[in-house]
Design a protein around this motif. Sequence first.
Motif: not given
Length: 530
Positions: A38-46, A470-471
Motif C-alpha cells: 500500500x502507498x498513501x500520498x498526500x499533497x500537503x501533510x497528513x 508546520x507539520x
Amino acid sequence: MRGRPAAPAGQRFDVAVIGGGINGAGIAREAALAGYRTLLVERLDFGAGTTSRATRLIHGGLRYLEHGELGLVHESLADREELVRTAPHLVRPLRLLAPVYAGDARPPWKVRAGLTLYDALSFRKSLPRHRAVPVRAMGACEPGLNRDGLRAAFTFYDAQVEFPERLVIEAVRDLVEAGGVALNHTSCVGLISPVHALRGLSLRDDQTAETFEIETKVAVNAAGPWADEVLAGSDAERHERLIGGTKGSHLVVAWPGAPRQAIFASARRDGRPFFILPWHGNTLVGTTDLRYDGDPSAARCTPDELAYLLEEATRLFPGSPLQREHVLYTYSGVRPLPYTPERDERSITRSHFIIDHVKRGGPKGLLSIVGGKLTTYRSLARLSLQAIARHATPRTLEARGGGREAGSWELDAVQDAAAGPLALYGARAGEVRAIVEQEAALGEPICAHNPDVLGQVAYAAEREGAATLADALLRRLPIGWSACHGLDGAGRAARVMASRLGWDDDRVAGEVAAYERELAQTLVPVEAIG
C-alpha cells in the motif's frame, strides 16, 4: 519515518490511496494490515485538510435523526464506542447540556424523543444515557445560561477528540509498520489508465518538483473536497460531479463567560444545531453550514458567519456577551458531501459512499470516496477494503495485523503514558520519553506558554514523518493551536528539526517564515475578517 522516504519511482503497489486525511489514512492502514502492498500520498501533510478543520467531536449524529438516517446514526454510535474504547488517550467521553427554549425549531418533546432514540440505537454503549435537568436546577448546573424562555434541558454524552491530527498520524504509523509507504507533500498529477484500466499514478514531489510514476492495481481517491480535482483530465471525469461541499466555520475564543460544560443548542436565526465546547484550554464555538463552491484551501470565516456565531453564543449567555475581542482566531473547512444542488445544506446526507468508476464508464481499479467524517472512518475503511478486493488480492494470505489491532491501538501500555503533553502518545509515550532522557535539552518547553517540549519536535521528525516546521507544530503537536501558536519557540523548534533532517540556517529561517504564513492562512485572526 525520519523525514520523508525516497520517491518510490517505478515501484509496484496493490493499492494507492490519494489523500492523507482521516479517511485516506484509515483506508491505507486497513489495506496494509490486510496484506496489500500500500502507498498513501498526500499533497500537503497528513491531516492538514478537512480533518483538521472539524468541530473535533466523535459523535453519533443526533441531528441526523430528523432526516431519517437511522442507519448512519447507529453506525456512528458503534464507531464512537470503538474509538472511546481503543483510543482513550485521544478520544474521551464528553457530557453536553442541551437547553430548549420557547420558539426553538425543536420543542422539548421532540428533543426528548430524539435523545431516547439516540440511546436506543447505541444500546451497547459504555457512556451514560441522557437525563432531563429540571429548569429550576439550572442556576446550579449552569449559572450563566439564559433562563428567559427556557422550557427544558437535557444532558447526554458523545465524545471529543481534541486533536484529530493525532488519530491520522497514528493510522499512518500503523500503515508504515505494516510495510506500507506514506508520502506527504506529494501531489497526484495524473491517473495512468490506458484502455480503460488503471495502471498507475503520476506523482510530483512538491518539495523538490520531481515527478515520477508508480504502478498500482487499485487507486482510492480519498481527497475529500478535492476529489473532483483528482479526476480532472482522466477518463473518469466524464461522469457527473461528485462533491458539493458545505463550509463550516469555527471560533476559538478566550471567553471569560464561557459555560462550565459543553453546550448543544439550536440557533435562533436558522434552527441549525451548534456547539460551545471546552477545548485546549479555551472554548470552541461552531459550526456554520453554507454551500461552498470555491477552492477548499481558501475557505475562510466571513463577517456574517462571525456575527452569527457571536450572536448565538451571546443569546445563550447574555450576562457575559461573547465579543470580537474574545476571538483568538477562526478556522474553516469544507465537508466533502455528495453533489446535490437541489437540496438544502442541512438535509444533505452525511453518510459515505464508495464510487467504483468502472460502473460509470471510467477505468477499472479506480475508486472514489464521497462523504465520510471523523467518527466513521474505521467503518469506511473496512467497507473500502471490500471494494478493493474486487480488483486486487493481497500479496500475503494472512493479514499483517493477525486479526488484532496494531501499533497505536495496542492498549497494554496506555496506562503507563506520562501525564501532561506525552499523554497524547498513548502506548508510544515511552518512545518520546526516551528521546528526552537521551538529550536533556530536549526536555525544555518549546515556549513559555505551553507544556509541549522540544523532544516532541525531535520525535515528530524522527518517527512521524514531519517534513516541515508546520507539520510538527500544527499536526504532530497541539502547540500550534494554542493562543500564541508557539511562535516564541518556533526558531528553537526549527533548529531541533534541522539537527534531525540536515537543514542549514537558510532552511531554518525559511521554515519559520513558512509556518507563520500557514498560520495566517488557516488560523485566521478576527482582525483579518473585516
